[in-house]
Design an enzyme around this catalytic site. Structure first.
Site, PDB file in Angstrom:
ATOM      1  N   ARG A 129     -15.282   0.193  -2.784  1.00  0.00           N
ATOM      2  CA  ARG A 129     -15.013  -1.215  -2.035  1.00  0.00           C
ATOM      3  C   ARG A 129     -15.479  -1.071  -0.788  1.00  0.00           C
ATOM      4  O   ARG A 129     -14.780  -0.217  -0.029  1.00  0.00           O
ATOM      5  CB  ARG A 129     -13.792  -1.649  -2.566  1.00  0.00           C
ATOM      6  CG  ARG A 129     -13.405  -2.928  -2.005  1.00  0.00           C
ATOM      7  CD  ARG A 129     -12.000  -3.508  -2.390  1.00  0.00           C
ATOM      8  NE  ARG A 129     -11.025  -2.705  -1.581  1.00  0.00           N
ATOM      9  CZ  ARG A 129      -9.867  -3.094  -2.029  1.00  0.00           C
ATOM     10  NH1 ARG A 129      -9.513  -4.076  -2.730  1.00  0.00           N
ATOM     11  NH2 ARG A 129      -8.827  -2.577  -1.084  1.00  0.00           N
ATOM     12  N   HIS A 137       0.846  -1.193  -0.031  1.00  0.00           N
ATOM     13  CA  HIS A 137       0.054  -0.147  -0.113  1.00  0.00           C
ATOM     14  C   HIS A 137       0.817   1.348  -0.153  1.00  0.00           C
ATOM     15  O   HIS A 137       0.392   2.228  -0.583  1.00  0.00           O
ATOM     16  CB  HIS A 137      -0.999  -0.133   1.074  1.00  0.00           C
ATOM     17  CG  HIS A 137      -2.075  -1.027   0.816  1.00  0.00           C
ATOM     18  ND1 HIS A 137      -1.894  -2.370   0.808  1.00  0.00           N
ATOM     19  CD2 HIS A 137      -3.252  -0.924  -0.156  1.00  0.00           C
ATOM     20  CE1 HIS A 137      -3.063  -2.869   0.228  1.00  0.00           C
ATOM     21  NE2 HIS A 137      -3.691  -2.134  -0.624  1.00  0.00           N
ATOM     22  N   GLU A 144     -10.941 -11.977  -6.810  1.00  0.00           N
ATOM     23  CA  GLU A 144      -9.624 -11.958  -6.744  1.00  0.00           C
ATOM     24  C   GLU A 144      -9.071 -13.302  -5.626  1.00  0.00           C
ATOM     25  O   GLU A 144      -8.021 -13.399  -5.405  1.00  0.00           O
ATOM     26  CB  GLU A 144      -9.138 -10.759  -5.672  1.00  0.00           C
ATOM     27  CG  GLU A 144     -10.066 -10.525  -4.449  1.00  0.00           C
ATOM     28  CD  GLU A 144      -9.723  -9.197  -3.792  1.00  0.00           C
ATOM     29  OE1 GLU A 144      -8.685  -8.582  -3.798  1.00  0.00           O
ATOM     30  OE2 GLU A 144     -10.557  -8.706  -3.092  1.00  0.00           O
ATOM     31  N   ASN A 155      -3.888  -8.319  -7.983  1.00  0.00           N
ATOM     32  CA  ASN A 155      -3.034  -8.331  -6.947  1.00  0.00           C
ATOM     33  C   ASN A 155      -3.206  -9.424  -5.934  1.00  0.00           C
ATOM     34  O   ASN A 155      -2.220 -10.089  -5.649  1.00  0.00           O
ATOM     35  CB  ASN A 155      -3.099  -7.109  -6.034  1.00  0.00           C
ATOM     36  CG  ASN A 155      -2.958  -5.602  -6.907  1.00  0.00           C
ATOM     37  OD1 ASN A 155      -2.318  -5.900  -7.922  1.00  0.00           O
ATOM     38  ND2 ASN A 155      -3.519  -4.413  -6.171  1.00  0.00           N
ATOM     39  N   ASP A 156      -4.399  -9.832  -5.679  1.00  0.00           N
ATOM     40  CA  ASP A 156      -4.634 -10.842  -4.896  1.00  0.00           C
ATOM     41  C   ASP A 156      -4.862 -12.079  -5.753  1.00  0.00           C
ATOM     42  O   ASP A 156      -4.327 -13.113  -5.293  1.00  0.00           O
ATOM     43  CB  ASP A 156      -5.767 -10.646  -3.828  1.00  0.00           C
ATOM     44  CG  ASP A 156      -5.403  -9.769  -2.633  1.00  0.00           C
ATOM     45  OD1 ASP A 156      -4.552 -10.163  -2.016  1.00  0.00           O
ATOM     46  OD2 ASP A 156      -6.231  -9.153  -2.206  1.00  0.00           O
ATOM     47  N   ARG A 199       2.274 -11.602  -1.863  1.00  0.00           N
ATOM     48  CA  ARG A 199       2.663 -10.446  -2.612  1.00  0.00           C
ATOM     49  C   ARG A 199       3.483  -9.434  -2.016  1.00  0.00           C
ATOM     50  O   ARG A 199       4.151  -8.634  -2.484  1.00  0.00           O
ATOM     51  CB  ARG A 199       1.620  -9.689  -2.948  1.00  0.00           C
ATOM     52  CG  ARG A 199       0.523  -9.121  -1.691  1.00  0.00           C
ATOM     53  CD  ARG A 199      -0.798  -8.700  -2.498  1.00  0.00           C
ATOM     54  NE  ARG A 199      -0.889  -7.394  -2.443  1.00  0.00           N
ATOM     55  CZ  ARG A 199      -2.187  -6.697  -2.411  1.00  0.00           C
ATOM     56  NH1 ARG A 199      -3.159  -7.365  -2.628  1.00  0.00           N
ATOM     57  NH2 ARG A 199      -2.291  -5.563  -2.488  1.00  0.00           N
ATOM     58  N   CYS A 227      -9.144  -3.853 -11.347  1.00  0.00           N
ATOM     59  CA  CYS A 227      -8.448  -2.831 -10.617  1.00  0.00           C
ATOM     60  C   CYS A 227      -6.933  -3.292  -9.909  1.00  0.00           C
ATOM     61  O   CYS A 227      -6.500  -2.476  -9.046  1.00  0.00           O
ATOM     62  CB  CYS A 227      -9.585  -2.559  -9.550  1.00  0.00           C
ATOM     63  SG  CYS A 227     -10.023  -3.661  -8.504  1.00  0.00           S
TER      64      CYS A 227
HETATM   65  C1  PEP Z   1      -6.408  -6.670  -5.780  1.00  0.00           C
HETATM   66  O1  PEP Z   1      -6.294  -7.334  -4.885  1.00  0.00           O
HETATM   67  O2  PEP Z   1      -6.180  -6.746  -7.105  1.00  0.00           O
HETATM   68  C2  PEP Z   1      -7.077  -5.197  -5.345  1.00  0.00           C
HETATM   69  C3  PEP Z   1      -7.178  -4.130  -6.089  1.00  0.00           C
HETATM   70  O3  PEP Z   1      -7.016  -5.115  -4.059  1.00  0.00           O
HETATM   71  P1  PEP Z   1      -6.109  -4.567  -3.048  1.00  0.00           P
HETATM   72  O4  PEP Z   1      -4.628  -4.412  -3.697  1.00  0.00           O
HETATM   73  O5  PEP Z   1      -6.387  -3.505  -2.276  1.00  0.00           O
HETATM   74  O6  PEP Z   1      -5.809  -5.894  -2.311  1.00  0.00           O
HETATM   75 MG    MG Z   2      -7.175  -7.298  -2.907  1.00  0.00          MG
END
Ligand code: PEP
Ligand code: MG
Length: 570
Positions: free
Chosen positions: A332, A189, A431, A454-455, A465, A502
């Site tokens: 979200r 983040h 995800e 990402n997940d 990750r 996303c």
């Molecule tokens: C993801 O997991 O791709 C996502 C957009 O959510 P975050 O990065 O907040 O887990």
């Molecule tokens: Mg996520």
């Protein structure tokens, strides 16, 4: 000169002196004292030193940044001199015979929670001011030598173990030219925040803090993922040239701000932005974003001592919806857990936080938290084009349960006579692999999907990750991921639903041609990636990319897929 490599987290080049940011420990212990006068004198001395500091910062801010920015320090001075705060602290020292830091901390905490519960946004902000002032006085009482990032008043590169959302929120973009951290990956983040602030950053260097000291000259190369410590004059000149070249490229991209994103064969796709706070909307509009594809509301819950009230949330959601002026905003619901903690919820430590009690799992258990957020969202829905999305959905049962709670809250509000929009789309993040595989069933019940790569990548590849040591397995272009993405898109389209993405993959230059070919409808990314993506997509043909994607799906390895895409880019 030292060259430390890391992960390029936010594009651009920055050159400035190092500012090492380390967080002091503000925990205070209760002690019985004997000499009340001496304790009060200690408090008075800390207040005096804090006052002198604030006067100086206020004056400097006034000179350099103007009246508006200096106001915050004027209000800190008022708090410092407010008898309503200071008198009870002194009485506590005298009546209970306790140490000054304990008395101050206890008294200030009561005020902070009182302000946080007020309806007015103005009073809520006072809670943050009170917290800052308390820390400043505690610095003197506890003998801590700490300068907060908000006080930086010369051009610097911030070096830190990691940056919390509240650290990044305090960074003044005028002075903080870049940052580098020891930990984190492209999707951690701090990296996401760097991109929304448009500050060049390199994360995951493992040891930049031990390689550089306060005041060293630093170059952050957020394009290639390097941090240079004490570079020679020649290297500085080379990087200044690279910086100019990048700035020129950005100027070219800016010309596309108000253009639609249409391929050469006339297919329109939507380029949306990911945001963390209402302030980020300015960057979205400046970068030509057509929508907000992901508003990560968890940042509202972080960097404070307790849950944000319904009104705090309502104000934030309304601000985003209004600023976007009718363009879609996908909000979200709370996604806490993984690398995002909420200390005040006091959740037990878990062995595998990314596989644990997080996001919608927590919300369905802590319905008080979930209902408050949903009410705030529903009330805000009349101020724009709201879409609500649940994170970390693993089963249809979870989706149905979450949807039922939303509908219940909607009914209650309507019964109370509160206006709620009737056209709120309801979607889920895809995800978790189980949901991608079952997308055909989900597609019958949701209004849209947003693929959270990402997940999705970390769960499909079983590669954390955040862990640099397994980052070689974090493979967006692995055909396994592409096949899952295809399943999700095809399933949605069969039911006439739209699909966005996303995760960071949506803004990735190598992934974009493939995603376009797979039929993705909406690409949601860091605001700064929008214009480069638009420039790229407007030069591509969807029909050609369909062929490219079909070939990629049949490849054996991620490397082969990258080579394939590079062959069309060459
Ligand atoms: C993801 O997991 O791709 C996502 C957009 O959510 P975050 O990065 O907040 O887990
Ligand atoms: Mg996520």
């Amino acid at each position: 000169m030292l060259n430390v490599s890391g992960i390029a987290a936010s594009a651009g080049i920055a050159i400035a002196k190092a500012f090492i940011l380390e967080h002091p420990d503000y925990s205070v212990e209760k002690r019985q004292i004997n000499d009340v006068d001496a304790e009060i004198a200690k408090l008075d001395s800390a207040l005096g030193k804090s006052r002198a500091e604030l006067e100086a910062i206020k004056e400097r801010t006034l000179q350099e940044l103007g009246e508006k920015k200096a106001e915050i320090f004027a209000s800190h001075l008022l708090i410092l001199d407010d008898p309503e705060l200071i008198d009870p602290v002194k009485s506590k020292i005298a009546d209970e015979m306790v140490n000054a830091e304990f008395a101050l901390n206890e008294t200030a905490s009561q005020f902070i929670s009182m302000f946080e519960n007020m309806k007015s946004a103005y009073l809520q902000e006072r809670a943050a001011d009170m917290r800052d002032v308390t820390k400043r006085v505690l610095n003197h009482l506890l003998g801590i030598d700490f300068m907060s990032p908000a006080e930086i008043s010369e051009e610097v590169i911030v070096l830190a173990e990691d940056l919390t959302p509240s650290d990044t929120a305090q960074l003044n973009r005028q002075y903080v030219k870049g940052f580098a951290t020891n930990i984190g990956g492209r999707t951690s983040h701090s990296a996401i925040m760097a991109r929304s602030l448009e500050i060049p950053a390199v994360v995951g260097t493992k040891d930049i803090l031990s390689q550089a000291k306060q005041g060293d000259l630093i170059i952050v190369d957020g394009l290639d993922g390097h941090v240079l410590v004490n570079p020679t004059d020649d290297v500085v000149a080379e990087y200044r040239a690279k910086q100019e070249q990048y700035d020129a490229q950005r100027a070219e991209w800016r010309k596309l701000r108000d253009e639609p994103t249409v391929t050469v064969d006339n297919v329109h796709v939507e380029l949306a932005a990911n945001i963390g706070t209402p302030n980020d909307v300015t960057g979205v509009l400046e970068n030509g974003g057509e929508a907000v594809g992901l508003y990560r509301t968890e940042f509202l819950y972080m960097g404070r001592d307790k849950l944000p009230s319904e009104d705090i949330q309502y104000n934030a959601y309304k601000a985003v919806l209004e600023k976007m002026e009718g363009k879609p905003v996908v909000v979200r619901t709370l996604d806490i857990g993984g690398d995002k903690e909420l200390p005040y919820l006091d959740l037990p430590k878990e062995m595998n936080p990314f596989l644990g009690f997080r996001a919608v799992r927590l919300c369905l258990d802590r319905l008080d938290i979930f209902r408050t957020q949903l009410r705030a969202l529903l009330r805000a829905s009349v101020h724009g084009n709201l879409r609500v999305m649940f994170p970390m959905i693993a089963t249809l049962g979870e989706f149905r349960e979450a949807k039922a709670v939303l509908l219940e809250e909607k009914e209650k509000l309507v019964a109370e006579g509160v206006a709620v929009s009737d056209s709120i789309q309801l979607g889920i993040m895809v995800e978790i692999p189980s949901t991608a595989v079952m997308a055909d069933q989900f597609a019958k019940e949701v209004d849209f999907f947003s693929i959270g790569t990402n997940d999705l990548i970390q769960y499909t590849m079983a590669a954390d990750r955040m862990n640099e040591r397994v980052s070689y397995l974090y493979q967006p272009y692995n055909p396994a991921i592409l096949r899952l993405v295809k399943m999700v898109i095809d399933a949605a389209h069969r039911e006439g639903k739209w699909v966005g993405m996303c995760g960071e993959m949506a803004g990735d230059e190598t992934a974009i041609p493939l995603l376009l070919g797979l039929g993705l409808d909406e690409f949601s990314m860091s605001a700064t990636s929008i214009l480069p993506a638009r420039s790229q997509i407007t030069k591509l043909s969807r029909a050609d990319m369909q062929e490219l994607a079909a070939k990629a799906l049949e490849m054996q390895t991620a490397e082969q897929v990258v080579e394939l895409v590079q062959s069309i880019q060459a």
